[in-house]
Scaffold this active site. Sequence first.
Site, PDB file in Angstrom:
ATOM      1  N   THR A 166      -2.226  11.371   6.223  1.00  0.00           N
ATOM      2  CA  THR A 166      -0.885  11.323   5.649  1.00  0.00           C
ATOM      3  C   THR A 166      -1.000  11.265   4.126  1.00  0.00           C
ATOM      4  OG1 THR A 166      -0.156  10.135   7.616  1.00  0.00           O
ATOM      5  CG2 THR A 166       1.304  10.040   5.700  1.00  0.00           C
ATOM      6  N   TYR A 220     -14.620   1.160  10.034  1.00  0.00           N
ATOM      7  CA  TYR A 220     -13.203   1.531  10.146  1.00  0.00           C
ATOM      8  C   TYR A 220     -12.884   1.980  11.575  1.00  0.00           C
ATOM      9  CZ  TYR A 220      -8.784   3.854   8.817  1.00  0.00           C
ATOM     10  OH  TYR A 220      -7.462   4.249   8.696  1.00  0.00           O
ATOM     11  N   ARG A 236      -9.047   9.819  -1.280  1.00  0.00           N
ATOM     12  CA  ARG A 236      -8.717  10.736  -0.189  1.00  0.00           C
ATOM     13  C   ARG A 236      -8.473  12.133  -0.736  1.00  0.00           C
ATOM     14  NH1 ARG A 236      -4.868   6.778   3.300  1.00  0.00           N
ATOM     15  NH2 ARG A 236      -4.541   5.864   1.240  1.00  0.00           N
ATOM     16  N   LYS A 293     -13.455  -7.242   9.584  1.00  0.00           N
ATOM     17  CA  LYS A 293     -12.703  -8.502   9.689  1.00  0.00           C
ATOM     18  C   LYS A 293     -11.211  -8.247   9.587  1.00  0.00           C
ATOM     19  CE  LYS A 293     -15.958 -11.900   7.798  1.00  0.00           C
ATOM     20  NZ  LYS A 293     -16.238 -12.753   6.631  1.00  0.00           N
ATOM     21  N   THR A 294     -10.825  -7.377   8.649  1.00  0.00           N
ATOM     22  CA  THR A 294      -9.394  -7.099   8.470  1.00  0.00           C
ATOM     23  C   THR A 294      -8.804  -6.507   9.750  1.00  0.00           C
ATOM     24  OG1 THR A 294      -9.591  -6.815   6.094  1.00  0.00           O
ATOM     25  CG2 THR A 294      -7.731  -5.720   7.146  1.00  0.00           C
ATOM     26  N   LYS A 306     -10.769  -0.304  14.183  1.00  0.00           N
ATOM     27  CA  LYS A 306      -9.461   0.140  14.687  1.00  0.00           C
ATOM     28  C   LYS A 306      -9.467   0.265  16.211  1.00  0.00           C
ATOM     29  CE  LYS A 306      -6.950   0.932  10.877  1.00  0.00           C
ATOM     30  NZ  LYS A 306      -5.612   0.389  10.619  1.00  0.00           N
ATOM     31  N   THR A 366      -6.257  -2.725  -1.922  1.00  0.00           N
ATOM     32  CA  THR A 366      -6.027  -1.345  -2.368  1.00  0.00           C
ATOM     33  C   THR A 366      -4.574  -1.107  -2.728  1.00  0.00           C
ATOM     34  OG1 THR A 366      -5.765  -0.707  -0.049  1.00  0.00           O
ATOM     35  CG2 THR A 366      -7.907  -0.291  -1.047  1.00  0.00           C
ATOM     36  N   GLY A 389       0.828  -1.211   0.000  1.00  0.00           N
ATOM     37  CA  GLY A 389       0.000   0.000   0.000  1.00  0.00           C
ATOM     38  C   GLY A 389       0.859   1.255   0.000  1.00  0.00           C
ATOM     39  N   ASN A 446      -2.900  -8.463   0.276  1.00  0.00           N
ATOM     40  CA  ASN A 446      -3.887  -9.134  -0.583  1.00  0.00           C
ATOM     41  C   ASN A 446      -4.240  -8.277  -1.805  1.00  0.00           C
ATOM     42  OD1 ASN A 446      -5.514  -7.135   0.438  1.00  0.00           O
ATOM     43  ND2 ASN A 446      -7.171  -8.479   1.091  1.00  0.00           N
TER      44      ASN A 446
HETATM   45  P1  NAD Z   1      -3.532   1.709   1.566  1.00  0.00           P
HETATM   46  O1  NAD Z   1      -4.938   1.388   1.249  1.00  0.00           O
HETATM   47  O2  NAD Z   1      -2.674   2.311   0.509  1.00  0.00           O
HETATM   48  O3  NAD Z   1      -2.770   0.432   2.118  1.00  0.00           O
HETATM   49  C1  NAD Z   1      -3.406  -0.624   2.812  1.00  0.00           C
HETATM   50  C2  NAD Z   1      -2.795  -1.918   2.323  1.00  0.00           C
HETATM   51  O4  NAD Z   1      -3.372  -3.013   3.045  1.00  0.00           O
HETATM   52  C3  NAD Z   1      -3.059  -2.176   0.850  1.00  0.00           C
HETATM   53  O5  NAD Z   1      -1.869  -2.582   0.202  1.00  0.00           O
HETATM   54  C4  NAD Z   1      -4.098  -3.291   0.856  1.00  0.00           C
HETATM   55  O6  NAD Z   1      -4.072  -4.084  -0.309  1.00  0.00           O
HETATM   56  C5  NAD Z   1      -3.713  -4.035   2.114  1.00  0.00           C
HETATM   57  N1  NAD Z   1      -4.816  -4.827   2.710  1.00  0.00           N
HETATM   58  C6  NAD Z   1      -6.084  -4.404   2.955  1.00  0.00           C
HETATM   59  N2  NAD Z   1      -6.786  -5.396   3.511  1.00  0.00           N
HETATM   60  C7  NAD Z   1      -5.953  -6.464   3.622  1.00  0.00           C
HETATM   61  C8  NAD Z   1      -6.107  -7.783   4.113  1.00  0.00           C
HETATM   62  N3  NAD Z   1      -7.280  -8.224   4.607  1.00  0.00           N
HETATM   63  N4  NAD Z   1      -5.029  -8.624   4.077  1.00  0.00           N
HETATM   64  C9  NAD Z   1      -3.850  -8.203   3.558  1.00  0.00           C
HETATM   65  N5  NAD Z   1      -3.649  -6.963   3.065  1.00  0.00           N
HETATM   66  C10 NAD Z   1      -4.697  -6.102   3.100  1.00  0.00           C
HETATM   67  O7  NAD Z   1      -3.582   2.669   2.853  1.00  0.00           O
HETATM   68  P2  NAD Z   1      -2.416   3.410   3.631  1.00  0.00           P
HETATM   69  O8  NAD Z   1      -2.711   4.855   3.602  1.00  0.00           O
HETATM   70  O9  NAD Z   1      -1.089   2.922   3.200  1.00  0.00           O
HETATM   71  O10 NAD Z   1      -2.707   2.905   5.124  1.00  0.00           O
HETATM   72  C11 NAD Z   1      -1.921   1.906   5.757  1.00  0.00           C
HETATM   73  C12 NAD Z   1      -2.375   1.767   7.208  1.00  0.00           C
HETATM   74  O11 NAD Z   1      -2.245   3.008   7.899  1.00  0.00           O
HETATM   75  C13 NAD Z   1      -3.845   1.348   7.340  1.00  0.00           C
HETATM   76  O12 NAD Z   1      -3.955   0.427   8.398  1.00  0.00           O
HETATM   77  C14 NAD Z   1      -4.552   2.631   7.699  1.00  0.00           C
HETATM   78  O13 NAD Z   1      -5.705   2.398   8.457  1.00  0.00           O
HETATM   79  C15 NAD Z   1      -3.473   3.359   8.503  1.00  0.00           C
HETATM   80  N6  NAD Z   1      -3.696   4.817   8.475  1.00  0.00           N
HETATM   81  C16 NAD Z   1      -3.427   5.536   7.341  1.00  0.00           C
HETATM   82  C17 NAD Z   1      -3.667   6.901   7.329  1.00  0.00           C
HETATM   83  C18 NAD Z   1      -3.375   7.749   6.123  1.00  0.00           C
HETATM   84  O14 NAD Z   1      -3.659   8.945   6.158  1.00  0.00           O
HETATM   85  N7  NAD Z   1      -2.787   7.253   5.076  1.00  0.00           N
HETATM   86  C19 NAD Z   1      -4.203   7.525   8.472  1.00  0.00           C
HETATM   87  C20 NAD Z   1      -4.491   6.744   9.584  1.00  0.00           C
HETATM   88  C21 NAD Z   1      -4.215   5.390   9.584  1.00  0.00           C
HETATM   89  N1  UDP Z   2     -13.083  15.682   0.919  1.00  0.00           N
HETATM   90  C1  UDP Z   2     -13.565  16.555  -0.066  1.00  0.00           C
HETATM   91  N2  UDP Z   2     -13.446  16.196  -1.363  1.00  0.00           N
HETATM   92  C2  UDP Z   2     -12.880  15.018  -1.759  1.00  0.00           C
HETATM   93  C3  UDP Z   2     -12.404  14.130  -0.755  1.00  0.00           C
HETATM   94  C4  UDP Z   2     -12.530  14.503   0.570  1.00  0.00           C
HETATM   95  O1  UDP Z   2     -14.082  17.622   0.260  1.00  0.00           O
HETATM   96  O2  UDP Z   2     -12.799  14.775  -2.971  1.00  0.00           O
HETATM   97  C5  UDP Z   2     -13.169  16.088   2.327  1.00  0.00           C
HETATM   98  C6  UDP Z   2     -13.867  15.068   3.214  1.00  0.00           C
HETATM   99  O3  UDP Z   2     -15.253  15.286   3.252  1.00  0.00           O
HETATM  100  C7  UDP Z   2     -13.196  15.332   4.563  1.00  0.00           C
HETATM  101  C8  UDP Z   2     -11.780  15.760   4.192  1.00  0.00           C
HETATM  102  O4  UDP Z   2     -11.849  16.176   2.827  1.00  0.00           O
HETATM  103  O5  UDP Z   2     -13.836  16.377   5.239  1.00  0.00           O
HETATM  104  C9  UDP Z   2     -10.743  14.652   4.332  1.00  0.00           C
HETATM  105  O6  UDP Z   2     -11.224  13.521   3.634  1.00  0.00           O
HETATM  106  P1  UDP Z   2     -10.385  12.167   3.470  1.00  0.00           P
HETATM  107  O7  UDP Z   2     -11.295  11.181   2.816  1.00  0.00           O
HETATM  108  O8  UDP Z   2      -9.101  12.461   2.807  1.00  0.00           O
HETATM  109  O9  UDP Z   2     -10.017  11.705   4.938  1.00  0.00           O
HETATM  110  P2  UDP Z   2     -10.797  11.636   6.335  1.00  0.00           P
HETATM  111  O10 UDP Z   2     -12.194  12.157   6.192  1.00  0.00           O
HETATM  112  O11 UDP Z   2     -10.763  10.199   6.697  1.00  0.00           O
HETATM  113  O12 UDP Z   2      -9.980  12.494   7.212  1.00  0.00           O
END
Ligand code: NAD
Ligand code: UDP
Length: 319
Positions: free
Chosen positions: A174, A144, A185, A90-91, A148, A36, A11, A33
């Site tokens: 992030t 979600y 996002r 489940k994940t 978590k 995403t 990811g 898997n």
């Molecule tokens: P992402 O979707 O790019 O990465 C998630 C990865 O997990 C993907 O490669 C996906 O294929 C894999 N995955 C999903 N379900 C799976 C399963 N059942 N078994 C094996 N692999 C599986 O998202 P990301 O931004 O890289 O996020 C990574 C982690 O960080 C996540 O746990 C997310 O909740 C956490 N997180 C991210 C942010 C952010 O802003 N990016 C913020 C808070 C928490």
């Molecule tokens: N958002 C938006 N347009 C988009 C995607 C997101 O206005 O095309 C807004 C969304 O409603 C939220 C904020 O941007 O208020 C951040 O959304 P994101 O999905 O990135 O993350 P999260 O809501 O989980 O913080």
Amino acid sequence: MKRILITGGAGFIGSHLCERLLNEGNEVICLDNFYTGSKKNIVHLMGNPWFELVRHDIIMPYFSEVEEIYNLACPASPVHYQHNPIKTVKTSVMGAINMLGLAKRKKAKILQASTSEVYGDPRVHPQTEDYWGYVNPVGERSCYDEGKRCAETLFMDYHLQNNVRIKIVRIFNTYGPRMQPDDGRVVSNFIVQALKNEDIIIHGDGSQTRCFQYISDLVEALVRAMNTEEDFIGPVNIGNPEEMSILSLAEKIISMTGSDSKIHFHPLRADDPVKRKPDISMAAKELGGWEPKVTLDEGLKKTIQYFRGDGSVTNRQEK
Ligand code: NAD
Ligand code: UDP
């Protein structure tokens, strides 16, 4: 050299972490898997003999000889985690149990990628770790948020009951290279729309706030958290406290890309948090003075370059 398992390693965040830990001379098992994630994110690592890619779903047990586990597997974008909410729960829950079981058997350290979403639509601002949150248990984001939250509970209980060494980090929004262009996002959406001169869609009036952290700052914090001496760290907030409204973000991205895009307002999504900002004093204390280094302007510049450069805006990435 350590043997390190990264779930969700293909990811956005996981691929950067794989890269960092390989560069430090470790052996890395990337488990994914591809729900995403994408092979494209890690294809440049595949020639490295210390890198191993495993196609596996963490809702099923996984056995391996590892010393450290970073548990990142979980879809993170609301669009993706709401697509199949039961699978998302489940994940988070079964995945945590399986990975904690592995950590227990191997006496491995394990880090959980938790989230600012555990605070829900917070009534305390900025959010400190001792705030328990304001979360709807039966809403569109619940799969979600509650998944978590339950994972955090499981981590704590495996630590208290089985002495598993745990690190829980609550990651705030992030962004950076390797977000999928159709990820959903806000940062990737706005950049992709701006580069295509398409309408930029804001949900609500754009007054809701978020704080955006660049990927390299997060990866540094994850590695520091894993390397702490303590058997138990966290939950600890990891984010960049520079707060901004979604409308200001849209305007900034339009200006940085020189786009002709116009801003359009759509209805606000259910349970969309009104404001969010991390208090990062615990991270500074526990993680050796860690603080974010990359400003929003610098980080956005690199991310815009990425989306411009590799053609992913016009050509959907191959899975
Ligand atoms: P992402 O979707 O790019 O990465 C998630 C990865 O997990 C993907 O490669 C996906 O294929 C894999 N995955 C999903 N379900 C799976 C399963 N059942 N078994 C094996 N692999 C599986 O998202 P990301 O931004 O890289 O996020 C990574 C982690 O960080 C996540 O746990 C997310 O909740 C956490 N997180 C991210 C942010 C952010 O802003 N990016 C913020 C808070 C928490
Ligand atoms: N958002 C938006 N347009 C988009 C995607 C997101 O206005 O095309 C807004 C969304 O409603 C939220 C904020 O941007 O208020 C951040 O959304 P994101 O999905 O990135 O993350 P999260 O809501 O989980 O913080």
